[in-house]
Each structure stands twice: as C-alpha cells, then as structure tokens.
Design an enzyme around this catalytic site. Sequence first.
Site, PDB file in Angstrom:
ATOM      1  N   ASN A   1      38.607 -35.052  18.055  1.00 50.64           N
ATOM      2  CA  ASN A   1      37.054 -33.994  17.179  1.00 50.64           C
ATOM      3  C   ASN A   1      36.467 -33.952  16.090  1.00 50.64           C
ATOM      4  OD1 ASN A   1      38.759 -32.461  19.772  1.00 50.64           O
ATOM      5  ND2 ASN A   1      36.891 -33.925  20.661  1.00 50.64           N
TER       6      ASN A   1
ATOM      7  N   ILE B   1      32.929 -31.727  12.212  1.00 54.11           N
ATOM      8  CA  ILE B   1      33.485 -31.120  13.788  1.00 54.11           C
ATOM      9  C   ILE B   1      32.905 -31.603  14.584  1.00 54.11           C
ATOM     10  CG2 ILE B   1      34.551 -29.438  14.730  1.00 54.11           C
ATOM     11  CD1 ILE B   1      35.071 -28.085  11.128  1.00 54.11           C
ATOM     12  N   CYS B   2      33.294 -32.383  15.681  1.00 53.63           N
ATOM     13  CA  CYS B   2      32.732 -31.957  17.015  1.00 53.63           C
ATOM     14  C   CYS B   2      32.665 -31.237  18.237  1.00 53.63           C
ATOM     15  CB  CYS B   2      32.600 -33.281  18.008  1.00 53.63           C
ATOM     16  SG  CYS B   2      31.720 -33.421  19.451  1.00 53.63           S
ATOM     17  N   LEU B   3      31.759 -29.683  17.489  1.00 60.38           N
ATOM     18  CA  LEU B   3      32.403 -28.658  18.155  1.00 60.38           C
ATOM     19  C   LEU B   3      30.949 -28.194  18.707  1.00 60.38           C
ATOM     20  CD1 LEU B   3      34.496 -26.742  19.335  1.00 60.38           C
ATOM     21  CD2 LEU B   3      34.444 -25.699  17.024  1.00 60.38           C
TER      22      LEU B   3
END
Length: 153
Positions: A78, A85-87
């Site tokens: 992620n 950041i993939c969040l």
Amino acid sequence: MQRASRLKRELSILTTEPPPGITCWQNENQLDDLRAQILGGADTPYEKGIFNLEIVVPERYPFEPPKIRFLTPIYHPNIDSAGRICLDVLKLPPKGVWRPSLNISTLLTSIQLLMAEPNPDDPLMADISSEYKYNKQLFLLNAKEWTEKYASQ
C-alpha cells in the site's frame, strides 16, 4: 488562525503523550511542515526499523487531510516507491473517510497499523500485493531485507 492553534495543540499532545512507537515534530519551525518517525512493530517484517515520514499540512486543515508520505523506502503493497500511502483516512470522501474530527496522531497510528496489516486488496504496488497474497514467505523476506537496508540506524 484556527488551523495554527489546532496544529500547536496537536503537536503539543504528540510531544507530551505520543502514541507508542511514534514521534512527530516541526521541520525547521514550519508549522505546516512536519516530520514523523514510526518504529516498525514487533513481529512484523519492519521490526527494529525506523521509518521517517513527511507531513505537509494544507491551508484548509482540518477540513482537508494532511499529505503524508514515507521518506524511508519501505516494501509494502500500500506504499509506492515515492512513499505515497494508499489509506482511506488520508483521502476526502467519497473515496476516503477523512473527517475534521481526525488528527495527525490518529493518522500516524493508522499508518502504523497499515504497516502491521497490509491491505492487499487496495494496493498501490500490484506486484508486492500479489506476492503478499500468494507467496507470503517471499514478501516477508523482501520486506525484512528492505527494512535492514533502508530503515536501520
């Protein structure tokens, strides 16, 4: 003005009562340019690693989430090679779940949790994600190697 007082309060709390394994401070007395360190969690491939992050606080904070990225390279499904950041908590609705009631401490704790428990179903790095899903031993080995190479002091 509201942004400045809120940021000062958040930084004060982060300094006096930081979440376990997380530190955060102003970069060169710039209130909207912060740095953070997250210690890799025990029993994760990031254990003993120290990961540096950059936090850029937008003008519209807290109505817009801060931009956070890893400065330390990390092998993670992620988090991409640029440290993005993939969040969901880092994005505004409808794609994300950012709310003004969240704060930088919450975001850093969420990132720390993501490090311990990647989400391979919402990857930024497809190859690392499929490795995580289908060859976890290799993923753990690679993540440990990267941690030793880039995040050891």
